[in-house]
Motif scaffolding. Structure first.
Motif, mmCIF file in Angstrom:
data_model
loop_
_atom_site.group_PDB
_atom_site.id
_atom_site.type_symbol
_atom_site.label_atom_id
_atom_site.label_comp_id
_atom_site.label_asym_id
_atom_site.label_seq_id
_atom_site.Cartn_x
_atom_site.Cartn_y
_atom_site.Cartn_z
ATOM 1 N N ILE A 171 44.352 -60.893 59.875
ATOM 2 C CA ILE A 171 42.929 -60.426 58.878
ATOM 3 C C ILE A 171 42.883 -60.628 57.302
ATOM 4 C CG2 ILE A 171 40.176 -60.553 59.332
ATOM 5 C CD1 ILE A 171 41.570 -61.317 61.547
ATOM 6 N N ALA A 172 42.950 -61.425 56.331
ATOM 7 C CA ALA A 172 42.900 -61.445 55.082
ATOM 8 C C ALA A 172 42.135 -60.745 54.420
ATOM 9 C CB ALA A 172 43.289 -62.789 54.534
ATOM 10 N N ASN A 173 41.924 -59.743 53.804
ATOM 11 C CA ASN A 173 40.915 -59.716 53.278
ATOM 12 C C ASN A 173 40.028 -59.869 52.311
ATOM 13 O OD1 ASN A 173 43.192 -57.716 51.577
ATOM 14 N ND2 ASN A 173 41.593 -55.505 52.369
ATOM 15 N N ALA A 174 38.776 -59.670 52.400
ATOM 16 C CA ALA A 174 37.629 -60.107 52.687
ATOM 17 C C ALA A 174 37.364 -61.755 52.889
ATOM 18 C CB ALA A 174 37.693 -60.795 51.115
ATOM 19 N N SER A 175 37.787 -61.750 54.209
ATOM 20 C CA SER A 175 37.779 -63.422 55.142
ATOM 21 C C SER A 175 36.613 -62.718 55.828
ATOM 22 C CB SER A 175 38.996 -63.777 56.083
ATOM 23 O OG SER A 175 39.507 -62.560 56.533
ATOM 24 N N LEU A 176 35.586 -64.200 56.143
ATOM 25 C CA LEU A 176 34.363 -64.613 56.969
ATOM 26 C C LEU A 176 34.778 -64.362 58.527
ATOM 27 C CD1 LEU A 176 31.949 -63.574 57.020
ATOM 28 C CD2 LEU A 176 31.551 -65.895 56.712
#
Length: 179
Positions: A171-176
């Motif tokens: 899960i990438a940083n700042a992903s939704l």
């Protein structure tokens, strides 16, 4: 019944590959840029309620999103990252070398894994599911956006998809992610 989960922006610990646990690690410059980009994404989806983990990196990200979408974040500790116990502050490389089996279990979010001196993924999953259930029980607060952590999102996806291997997703940083 829509709940969006967003991972906080990058921190120096993320960049260095260190366990943050409940440490009050702030966003770095990249993380602040990522939070601003997330705010733009959040402005494009329907959100009635903004919830966040009380940990500094998630709260900072939520504050940036809040300024863009006009909602005040409500902190909920059930969406905090796993308490990483004795691994807190240590590098991934260090732990991988010291405890390769434990590190592999961490990487795939094995539900039976417990951080030495910390929390298990099963315990964290129970508190995350309780937080999500409480949101779903209040239709007036939905759709909701919860700014939280990689571990929270991974465990929520594993339950939502009925697939324990979903807990190993990156899960990438700042992903939704929308449940």
């Amino acid at each position: 019944m829509t709940i969006h989960l967003a991972r906080h922006g990058q921190t120096a610990y993320n960049h260095e590959g260190r366990f943050q646990g409940h440490l009050p690690v702030p966003l770095d410059a990249t993380g602040r840029e990522q939070a601003a980009a997330l705010a733009e994404v959040a402005a494009g989806v329907e959100v009635a309620t903004l919830v966040c983990s009380p940990l500094r990196r998630a709260r900072e990200t939520a504050d940036v999103v809040a300024a863009r979408i006009g909602l005040q974040p409500v902190e909920d500790a059930r969406f905090a990252e796993t308490e990483t116990g004795d691994w807190t502050g240590r590098s991934f490389a260090e732990i991988r070398a010291e405890d390769p089996e434990g590190f592999a279990r961490f990487e795939r979010s094995d539900p039976s894994f417990r951080y030495p001196g910390g929390e298990s993924f099963a315990e964290q999953s129970d508190r995350v599911q309780a937080g999500l259930a409480d949101l779903r029980a209040q239709p007036s607060v939905l759709p909701a956006l919860v700014v939280c952590h990689r571990g929270v999102i991974r465990l929520a996806l594993a339950v939502a998809l009925g697939d324990a291997t979903a807990g190993g997703r990156e899960i990438a940083n700042a992903s939704l992610v929308t449940l």
